[in-house]
Design a protein around this motif. Structure first.
Motif, mmCIF file in Angstrom:
data_model
loop_
_atom_site.group_PDB
_atom_site.id
_atom_site.type_symbol
_atom_site.label_atom_id
_atom_site.label_comp_id
_atom_site.label_asym_id
_atom_site.label_seq_id
_atom_site.Cartn_x
_atom_site.Cartn_y
_atom_site.Cartn_z
ATOM 1 N N THR A 1 -72.091 11.090 11.475
ATOM 2 C CA THR A 1 -71.373 10.065 10.736
ATOM 3 C C THR A 1 -70.565 9.191 11.683
ATOM 4 O OG1 THR A 1 -71.196 11.583 8.853
ATOM 5 C CG2 THR A 1 -69.762 9.642 8.865
ATOM 6 N N VAL B 1 -61.524 9.143 8.830
ATOM 7 C CA VAL B 1 -61.597 10.376 8.063
ATOM 8 C C VAL B 1 -60.602 11.361 8.663
ATOM 9 C CG1 VAL B 1 -64.003 10.102 7.357
ATOM 10 C CG2 VAL B 1 -63.451 11.353 9.465
ATOM 11 N N LEU C 1 -60.361 15.439 9.123
ATOM 12 C CA LEU C 1 -61.103 16.699 9.036
ATOM 13 C C LEU C 1 -60.113 17.850 9.109
ATOM 14 C CD1 LEU C 1 -64.100 15.888 11.439
ATOM 15 C CD2 LEU C 1 -63.871 15.418 8.981
ATOM 16 N N PRO D 1 -58.697 10.161 2.963
ATOM 17 C CA PRO D 1 -60.042 10.748 2.987
ATOM 18 C C PRO D 1 -60.088 12.063 3.763
ATOM 19 C CG PRO D 1 -59.917 8.994 4.592
ATOM 20 C CD PRO D 1 -58.583 9.005 3.891
ATOM 21 N N VAL D 2 -59.551 13.111 3.152
ATOM 22 C CA VAL D 2 -59.518 14.418 3.800
ATOM 23 C C VAL D 2 -60.779 15.194 3.428
ATOM 24 C CG1 VAL D 2 -58.232 16.554 4.123
ATOM 25 C CG2 VAL D 2 -56.998 14.420 3.655
ATOM 26 N N HIS D 3 -61.476 15.674 4.432
ATOM 27 C CA HIS D 3 -62.670 16.487 4.220
ATOM 28 C C HIS D 3 -62.342 17.918 4.631
ATOM 29 C CE1 HIS D 3 -65.488 12.939 3.889
ATOM 30 N NE2 HIS D 3 -64.421 12.381 4.443
ATOM 31 N N ARG D 4 -62.535 18.865 3.729
ATOM 32 C CA ARG D 4 -62.210 20.259 4.021
ATOM 33 C C ARG D 4 -63.110 21.200 3.226
ATOM 34 N NH1 ARG D 4 -57.250 18.826 1.268
ATOM 35 N NH2 ARG D 4 -56.082 18.999 3.210
ATOM 36 N N ILE E 1 -63.421 21.922 7.109
ATOM 37 C CA ILE E 1 -64.296 21.575 8.237
ATOM 38 C C ILE E 1 -63.557 21.895 9.532
ATOM 39 C CG2 ILE E 1 -65.442 19.712 9.505
ATOM 40 C CD1 ILE E 1 -65.942 18.315 6.853
ATOM 41 N N THR F 1 -68.775 19.797 14.639
ATOM 42 C CA THR F 1 -68.075 20.614 13.650
ATOM 43 C C THR F 1 -69.040 21.605 13.010
ATOM 44 O OG1 THR F 1 -68.451 19.399 11.574
ATOM 45 C CG2 THR F 1 -66.869 18.439 13.119
ATOM 46 N N TRP G 1 -69.526 13.921 13.886
ATOM 47 C CA TRP G 1 -68.906 12.623 13.654
ATOM 48 C C TRP G 1 -68.830 11.881 14.975
ATOM 49 C CZ3 TRP G 1 -68.227 16.149 9.950
ATOM 50 C CH2 TRP G 1 -68.044 15.713 8.625
#
Length: 354
Positions: free
Chosen positions: A3, A31, A33, A94-97, A99, A115, A120
Motif C-alpha cells: 500500500t 495511516v 498502524l 485511520p488507525v489499522h489494528r 498490525i 508488517t 506499506w
C-alpha cells in the motif's frame, strides 16, 4: 499487498494520535498502524489503581480537552483509555489494528514497512511506539535462582494477586512508589520497598503541570545555550499523588537500600542480612521500543538514534515521537506530545509537498 501512502505512523497510542491530528489538519495521506487490538495504547495495560499526575484539563492531546472524570481530581487509566478512543473517532483517524510493524527499510525514494499484514510504502514514517513494550530488568546476581515470582511494572495489576505473600518492590521512581503504596495499604500483603538511593519526593503541591513547565524550561535553556536548569530531575523523583502521600504520611513507605543479590528464598544485602520474599516486582524503567527500525542502521555506540528535534539525523524521512525529552520536552506525556507532534508533521509536510 503493498500500500502506497505519504506517511505511516507506527503506534496508535497518545503520541501516534497526536501525530494523526496534525496530519489530518495538513490534509496529508496517512495511516496509523497499531499493534494493539483496541484503542488506548499502553494505558489499557496498567495497574488498576493508576491515576494521572495532573487534572484532566492539563492532560489533553491537541484539539480536544480531556473531560473531567466525576469524583476524581486526577483521572484514572480507564478514563484515559475512553478519552483516547473518543479522540480517534472524533477526528476519524485511520488507525489499522492489530498490525505489528516488523521492519522499516529504505526503498529508493521511499521507506518500506514490513508488517504481519502486508507491506506499506511511505514517503515519511513517524515512529511512536513508546517504551511500555520494552521493560528494563537490571542484571542483579541471583535472578536465575530465585524460586519466587518475578515481574516487571508491566505485569502488576492489584494487591489481591499477592494475598498472603511478602513482596519486594524495586525502584525509587513513580511506578515503584505507587505500586509500593498500593501494596502497603493492603492488610494481606507484606512489603519491602528497596531503592538505589533514598526516595526523593516532590513537594506535595507539585503535579504534572509543574513537571511539564520544568521540562519545557530546561529544553528552552539548552536550545539557547544557557545553563542547564536540571528540569524535572532537579525537583525530585516521585510525584506525591494522593495514594503515595497517604502511605508516606502513615509511615508505610520506608525504603531499604538496594540489595546485592537474590537468593532462592528472597534477597540479600551486602552485610549478609536477608529477607524472605514470595515475589519481586521490578519497577526499573523502560527502554524505547525501536527494534522495527534496526534495518535502517541508525543506532550509535550506546544504541541511541541521533535526532534533531524529532527527525533522525541520518534518515530525514524518519521522525521519532513520544520517547521522552530525547524527542521533545515531556513528549512521553499526554500534554507534552502535542508540540513535538506538530513540529514533526510540519517538517514532513514541507518535505512531502515541497
Amino acid at each position: 499487498m503493498n500500500t502506497l501512502t505519504d506517511v505511516v505512523v507506527i503506534g496508535g497510542g497518545q503520541a501516534g494520535l497526536a501525530a494523526g491530528y496534525h496530519l489530518r489538519r495538513r490534509k496529508l495521506d496517512f495511516v496509523i498502524l497499531d499493534a494493539q487490538s483496541s484503542a488506548g495504547g499502553a494505558w489499557q495495560h496498567t495497574w488498576d489503581s493508576l491515576h494521572l499526575f495532573s487534572p484532566a484539563g492539563f492532560s489533553s492531546l491537541p484539539g480536544r480537552l480531556m473531560p473531567a472524570q466525576p469524583g476524581q481530581e486526577y483521572p484514572d487509566a480507564a478514563h484515559v483509555v475512553d478519552y483516547l478512543s473518543d479522540y480517534e473517532q472524533r477526528y476519524s483517524l485511520p488507525v489499522h489494528r492489530p498490525i505489528t510493524v516488523r521492519a522499516v527499510r529504505r526503498d529508493g525514494p521511499r521507506l518500506r514497512l514490513e508488517t504481519d499484514a502486508g507491506r506499506w510504502s511511505a514517503r515519511a514514517v513517524i515512529s511512536a511506539t513508546g517504551t511500555w513494550w520494552r521493560p528494563f530488568l537490571p542484571a542483579v546476581p541471583g535472578r536465575e535462582v530465585f524460586a519466587g515470582r518475578q515481574l516487571h511494572t508491566t505485569g502488576y495489576r492489584r494487591p489481591s494477586d499477592f494475598a498472603g505473600q511478602h513482596v519486594i518492590v524495586v525502584g525509587g521512581g513513580n511506578s515503584g512508589a505507587q505500586i509500593a503504596a498500593d501494596l502497603a495499604t493492603s492488610k494481606d500483603v507484606g512489603l519491602t520497598w528497596v531503592t538505589q538511593r533514598p526516595p526523593r519526593f516532590l513537594a506535595d503541591d507539585i503535579d504534572g503541570r509543574a513537571l511539564f513547565d520544568a521540562a519545557t524550561a530546561r529544553r528552552r535553556a539548552l536550545d539557547e545555550g544557557l545553563t542547564d536548569t536540571g528540569g524535572v530531575a532537579s525537583l525530585g523523583d516521585i510525584v506525591a499523588v494522593p495514594p503515595v502521600r497517604a502511605a508516606r504520611d502513615a509511615g508505610l513507605l520506608k525504603a531499604q537500600p538496594m540489595f546485592t543479590a537474590l537468593t532462592e528464598g528472597g534477597v540479600q544485602w551486602a552485610d549478609g542480612t536477608r529477607a524472605q520474599a514470595d515475589a519481586v516486582i521490578w519497577c526499573t524503567g523502560f527502554r524505547p521500543a525501536l527494534s522495527h527500525l534496526a534495518p535502517l542502521g541508525l543506532r550509535g555506540e550506546r544504541g541511541h538514534i541521533a535526532t534533531q528535534g524529532t527527525r533522525a539525523v541520518d534518515e530525514p524521512r524518519l521522525h521519532l515521537l513520544g520517547y521522552g525529552d530525547w524527542t521533545g520536552p515531556a513528549s512521553a506525556t499526554l500534554i507534552g506530545v502535542g508540540r513535538p507532534a506538530r513540529d514533526a508533521v510540519a517538517d514532513i509536510a514541507a518535505m512531502v509537498t515541497g
